[in-house]
Design a protein around this motif. Structure first.
Motif, PDB file in Angstrom:
ATOM      1  N   LEU A 157       5.167   6.027  -1.260  1.00  0.00           N
ATOM      2  CA  LEU A 157       5.927   6.260  -0.027  1.00  0.00           C
ATOM      3  C   LEU A 157       6.965   5.147   0.079  1.00  0.00           C
ATOM      4  N   LEU A 158       7.975   5.215  -0.778  1.00  0.00           N
ATOM      5  CA  LEU A 158       8.888   4.092  -0.958  1.00  0.00           C
ATOM      6  C   LEU A 158       9.840   3.911   0.213  1.00  0.00           C
ATOM      7  N   ASP A 159      10.327   4.994   0.783  1.00  0.00           N
ATOM      8  CA  ASP A 159      11.213   4.867   1.940  1.00  0.00           C
ATOM      9  C   ASP A 159      10.488   4.218   3.107  1.00  0.00           C
ATOM     10  N   GLU A 160       9.246   4.640   3.319  1.00  0.00           N
ATOM     11  CA  GLU A 160       8.449   4.056   4.399  1.00  0.00           C
ATOM     12  C   GLU A 160       8.196   2.567   4.139  1.00  0.00           C
ATOM     13  N   ALA A 161       7.946   2.229   2.870  1.00  0.00           N
ATOM     14  CA  ALA A 161       7.710   0.822   2.526  1.00  0.00           C
ATOM     15  C   ALA A 161       8.941  -0.023   2.832  1.00  0.00           C
ATOM     16  N   MET A 162      10.092   0.507   2.519  1.00  0.00           N
ATOM     17  CA  MET A 162      11.335  -0.224   2.774  1.00  0.00           C
ATOM     18  C   MET A 162      11.502  -0.487   4.267  1.00  0.00           C
ATOM     19  N   THR A 163      11.159   0.489   5.074  1.00  0.00           N
ATOM     20  CA  THR A 163      11.267   0.328   6.525  1.00  0.00           C
ATOM     21  C   THR A 163      10.300  -0.742   7.029  1.00  0.00           C
ATOM     22  N   VAL A 164       9.068  -0.708   6.540  1.00  0.00           N
ATOM     23  CA  VAL A 164       8.069  -1.699   6.964  1.00  0.00           C
ATOM     24  C   VAL A 164       8.499  -3.101   6.562  1.00  0.00           C
ATOM     25  N   LEU A 165       9.068  -3.248   5.360  1.00  0.00           N
ATOM     26  CA  LEU A 165       9.449  -4.579   4.885  1.00  0.00           C
ATOM     27  C   LEU A 165      10.517  -5.229   5.759  1.00  0.00           C
ATOM     28  N   ALA A 166      11.287  -4.415   6.453  1.00  0.00           N
ATOM     29  CA  ALA A 166      12.300  -4.986   7.351  1.00  0.00           C
ATOM     30  C   ALA A 166      11.669  -5.768   8.490  1.00  0.00           C
ATOM     31  N   ALA A 167      10.374  -5.503   8.745  1.00  0.00           N
ATOM     32  CA  ALA A 167       9.684  -6.195   9.842  1.00  0.00           C
ATOM     33  C   ALA A 167       9.072  -7.520   9.398  1.00  0.00           C
ATOM     34  N   VAL A 168       9.138  -7.839   8.115  1.00  0.00           N
ATOM     35  CA  VAL A 168       8.579  -9.096   7.610  1.00  0.00           C
ATOM     36  C   VAL A 168       9.610 -10.203   7.798  1.00  0.00           C
ATOM     37  N   ASP A 169       9.230 -11.280   8.485  1.00  0.00           N
ATOM     38  CA  ASP A 169      10.193 -12.358   8.695  1.00  0.00           C
ATOM     39  C   ASP A 169       9.862 -13.606   7.882  1.00  0.00           C
ATOM     40  N   ASP A 170       9.005 -13.435   6.899  1.00  0.00           N
ATOM     41  CA  ASP A 170       8.749 -14.502   5.933  1.00  0.00           C
ATOM     42  C   ASP A 170       9.492 -14.132   4.641  1.00  0.00           C
TER      43      ASP A 170
ATOM     44  N   THR B  26       8.472  -0.435  -8.986  1.00  0.00           N
ATOM     45  CA  THR B  26       7.853   0.894  -8.907  1.00  0.00           C
ATOM     46  C   THR B  26       8.907   1.981  -8.807  1.00  0.00           C
ATOM     47  N   ALA B  27       9.922   1.744  -7.978  1.00  0.00           N
ATOM     48  CA  ALA B  27      10.976   2.746  -7.792  1.00  0.00           C
ATOM     49  C   ALA B  27      11.701   3.026  -9.101  1.00  0.00           C
ATOM     50  N   LEU B  28      12.018   1.992  -9.843  1.00  0.00           N
ATOM     51  CA  LEU B  28      12.733   2.195 -11.103  1.00  0.00           C
ATOM     52  C   LEU B  28      11.846   2.866 -12.140  1.00  0.00           C
ATOM     53  N   ARG B  29      10.563   2.533 -12.120  1.00  0.00           N
ATOM     54  CA  ARG B  29       9.633   3.198 -13.049  1.00  0.00           C
ATOM     55  C   ARG B  29       9.528   4.689 -12.729  1.00  0.00           C
ATOM     56  N   LEU B  30       9.597   5.031 -11.437  1.00  0.00           N
ATOM     57  CA  LEU B  30       9.516   6.431 -11.013  1.00  0.00           C
ATOM     58  C   LEU B  30      10.890   7.114 -11.026  1.00  0.00           C
ATOM     59  N   ARG B  31      11.891   6.369 -11.480  1.00  0.00           N
ATOM     60  CA  ARG B  31      13.265   6.880 -11.547  1.00  0.00           C
ATOM     61  C   ARG B  31      13.825   7.214 -10.158  1.00  0.00           C
ATOM     62  N   ARG B  32      13.345   6.471  -9.173  1.00  0.00           N
ATOM     63  CA  ARG B  32      13.924   6.558  -7.834  1.00  0.00           C
ATOM     64  C   ARG B  32      15.033   5.499  -7.783  1.00  0.00           C
ATOM     65  N   VAL B  33      16.118   5.804  -8.452  1.00  0.00           N
ATOM     66  CA  VAL B  33      17.158   4.807  -8.703  1.00  0.00           C
ATOM     67  C   VAL B  33      17.798   4.304  -7.414  1.00  0.00           C
TER      68      VAL B  33
ATOM     69  N   PHE C 197       7.963  -5.698  -6.045  1.00  0.00           N
ATOM     70  CA  PHE C 197       6.996  -4.639  -6.371  1.00  0.00           C
ATOM     71  C   PHE C 197       7.603  -3.269  -6.107  1.00  0.00           C
ATOM     72  N   LEU C 198       8.312  -3.147  -4.975  1.00  0.00           N
ATOM     73  CA  LEU C 198       8.933  -1.871  -4.614  1.00  0.00           C
ATOM     74  C   LEU C 198      10.003  -1.494  -5.638  1.00  0.00           C
TER      75      LEU C 198
ATOM     76  N   SER D 120       0.834  -1.209   0.000  1.00  0.00           N
ATOM     77  CA  SER D 120       0.000   0.000   0.000  1.00  0.00           C
ATOM     78  C   SER D 120       0.867   1.257   0.000  1.00  0.00           C
ATOM     79  N   LEU D 121       1.945   1.204   0.739  1.00  0.00           N
ATOM     80  CA  LEU D 121       2.863   2.341   0.779  1.00  0.00           C
ATOM     81  C   LEU D 121       3.541   2.536  -0.578  1.00  0.00           C
ATOM     82  N   VAL D 122       3.892   1.447  -1.226  1.00  0.00           N
ATOM     83  CA  VAL D 122       4.484   1.544  -2.570  1.00  0.00           C
ATOM     84  C   VAL D 122       3.485   2.161  -3.530  1.00  0.00           C
ATOM     85  N   ALA D 123       2.230   1.689  -3.456  1.00  0.00           N
ATOM     86  CA  ALA D 123       1.196   2.237  -4.339  1.00  0.00           C
ATOM     87  C   ALA D 123       0.997   3.730  -4.092  1.00  0.00           C
TER      88      ALA D 123
END
Length: 592
Positions: free
Chosen positions: A378-391, A405-412, A401-402, A372-375
């Motif tokens: 809010l890519l930085d926030e998404a990256m932080t949340v993903l660190a909490a996933v242990d699967d 999306t980041a590369l499409r938005l040129r957030r290299v 997905f992140l 949802s954050l990626v959509a």
């Protein structure tokens, strides 16, 4: 016109080609053997002519085709489609096409659309006249025409006439009438005509729409500086909200009430109304979360933490164990965490997600919030949340997905970080359990980046042969569009060989179809025609050529598409597809 002229028009269907193509269509129509298909093609021809503002030809087509209609209703469907799309031309041609329709239900629908077209293009007086003179069935005016005409009457200051029109045509539908009247009131409030909106409110019987409209009037009064009247309007709306017997409608009405109150800074009114929604704890948590979601809007001046903290307090005040409670409790935590994350309070969101007891659900909800954050970009926030996933698999899927999306938005930078973490997971020294589905998604991402060899290597090690094949076709598609000629030839051979090795004819045909479409997208038209033509089974070949002709028509133009049509061996299929390609050429010549 000579055949050469037709060929030239097929290659470049410009405005001067309309007559040439139209004549060919008229000649081709009787060649269609299936009468039902002939009906469908005739209908599409008439509608296309009308869209191109060739109304006389469309009218003539419908009348002259009456001799061979296998399905009488098809002519009426065509007339209905034409009426719906006439726009400003309804003033001149609308009645002619409307009178072709014999079926009462279709006639009523077309009449409503005709009235709406007249209103939308400034012919309100004509609409009012024909409202009375053109009503063969005596049925009420449909919603499309009714709403357009009622709003137009309000705009002209004819409030009484507008209300009478709605009352007469929606007498047996209090809910629908309330919805339309609420819309009319909102329309007047946008023009600062509060008294007129109040007059309209008096005619609304349905309580849910009375709440919605009353709250909007309260909002308008507050904006106008009359807080005493605003509070009275909000109080009346809240009283009706509390009396609504249906829980779902009560919650819907609360949303409208709360939004209006928050828009004018009256958080106290929104909070007070929560008690009217439900006394059930989870319902109240959901209501607080709704307020928090509203607070995410820049139009609402409210600290999102206030309703979120109230929601958490309400949730934690009761038990989390008992019959059905754990599931609802965890669901509430997930909803609140998502709002926290969207408000960019990621640490609070992570702490809240950590309270979900079920590990699988916690990982799923956490990765969903990251998505949802990626959509929301809010890519930085998404990256932080993903660190909490242990699967690992859930984490990898969301990282893909992140990164995409980041590369499409040129957030290299952040795209590179996501890719690096992904590759560390799947190529690191320690084995990580990642599914074939996730690996195939990674391969697709690598294909999109031009890393065709890396993607092929990854696909080669998949156990799931279906995902492997789909991935190879996708890899080919990217190579066809963006790769070098050598890369394209290499991955075409790999994908084509993989498809030809499939034993089941139906599955082979499905994948072959996907391969051909990828080639068309990559403008590799000759190879697409060659591969389809090489199929040995005549029925399967014709089916692929039919699909290919449709794809080529939109991407290569009618002339190249006709090459596929000419290769179809079945005369019936060939005649239908030829007509469709000619119809596409006609649309291009008419610039539609």
């Amino acid at each position: 016109m000579s055949q050469t002229s037709f060929d030239a028009c097929l290659a470049a269907p410009e405005a001067g080609c309309t007559e040439v193509i139209f004549n060919e269509l008229r000649y081709s129509l009787p060649a269609i053997e299936d009468p039902n298909q002939m009906d469908r093609m005739a209908q599409q021809l008439a509608v296309t002519l009308a869209e191109g503002k060739r109304f006389d030809d469309a009218n003539s087509a419908l009348y002259h085709m009456m001799d061979f209609w296998a399905q009488p209703g098809m002519r009426e469907i065509a007339a209905l489609d034409i009426v719906s799309g006439l726009g400003a031309q309804s003033r001149e041609f609308g009645l002619g096409f409307l009178h072709m329709i014999e079926d009462d239900e279709m006639y009523d629908h077309a009449r409503s659309q005709h009235i709406a077209n007249l209103v939308d293009h400034g012919a309100v007086d004509q609409a009012l006249r024909e409202l009375t003179t053109e009503n063969r069935t005596g049925a009420p005016l449909g919603l499309v025409g009714l709403s357009a005409l009622a709003l137009a009457l309000l705009e002209r200051g004819q409030t009484e006439e507008a209300l009478q029109l709605v009352a007469e045509n929606m007498a047996d539908d209090p809910v629908g009438r309330g919805s339309l009247l609420s819309r009319m009131a909102s329309d007047r409030l946008q023009m600062s005509q509060i008294d007129m909106a109040r007059t309209i409110l008096e005619q609304i019987e349905d309580p849910m729409w009375r709440v919605t409209t009353g709250a909007r009037i309260g909002e308008a009064l507050a904006r106008a500086g009359d807080m005493e009247a605003a509070e009275q309007a909000f109080a009346a709306a809240r009283s009706e909200l509390a009396a609504l017997p249906d829980a779902d409608r009560r919650f819907h009405a609360f949303g409208a009430f709360a939004r209006s109150a928050l828009l004018v800074g009256r958080y106290d009114l929104a909070i007070a109304a929560i008690a009217d929604v439900s006394t059930y704890r989870f319902d109240q948590v959901e209501a607080y979360n709704m307020l928090a979601r509203f607070a995410l809007s820049p139009r609402i001046n409210l600290d999102v933490r206030v309703p979120l903290q109230a929601a958490m307090d309400e949730l934690q005040a009761g038990p989390r164990d008992g019959d059905g409670i754990p599931h609802r409790y965890d669901g509430a935590l997930a909803q609140l965490a998502q709002t926290m994350a969207l408000s960019r309070d990621v640490e609070w969101a992570i702490d809240t997600l950590a309270q979900i007891r079920d590990r699988d659900r916690r990982n799923l909800e956490t990765s969903d919030i990251a998505d949802s954050l990626v959509a929301a970009r809010l890519l930085d926030e998404a990256m932080t949340v993903l660190a909490a996933v242990d699967d690992p698999d859930e984490q990898a899927r969301s990282l893909i997905f992140l990164a995409h999306t980041a590369l499409r938005l040129r957030r290299v930078e952040i795209g590179g970080m996501a890719m690096a973490q992904l590759l560390d997971m799947v190529e690191g020294p320690e084995w990580v359990p990642v599914t074939d589905d996730t690996i195939s998604r990674l391969a697709e991402l690598e294909s999109s980046l031009g890393q065709y060899g890396t993607a092929e290597t990854r696909l080669r090690h998949l156990d799931n042969t279906d995902l492997q094949l789909r991935g190879r076709i996708t890899n080919l598609g990217f190579a066809a569009r963006s790769g070098s000629e050598e890369e394209y030839v290499t991955y075409l051979e790999i994908a084509e060989d993989a498809v030809l090795q499939i034993g089941d004819p139906a599955i082979r045909a499905l994948h072959m179809r996907n391969l051909l479409i990828q080639l068309v997208y990559g403008e590799r038209f000759d190879d697409a025609l060659r591969i389809a033509g090489d199929v040995q089974d005549p029925e399967a070949r014709d089916a692929l050529l039919t699909t290919l002709a449709s794809a080529l028509s939109g991407h290569a133009g009618p002339a190249v598409a006709m090459d596929a049509v000419d290769a179809i061996t079945d005369p019936a299929a060939r005649s239908i597809r030829k007509f469709m390609i000619l119809l596409s050429a006609l649309r291009q010549s008419l610039d539609i």
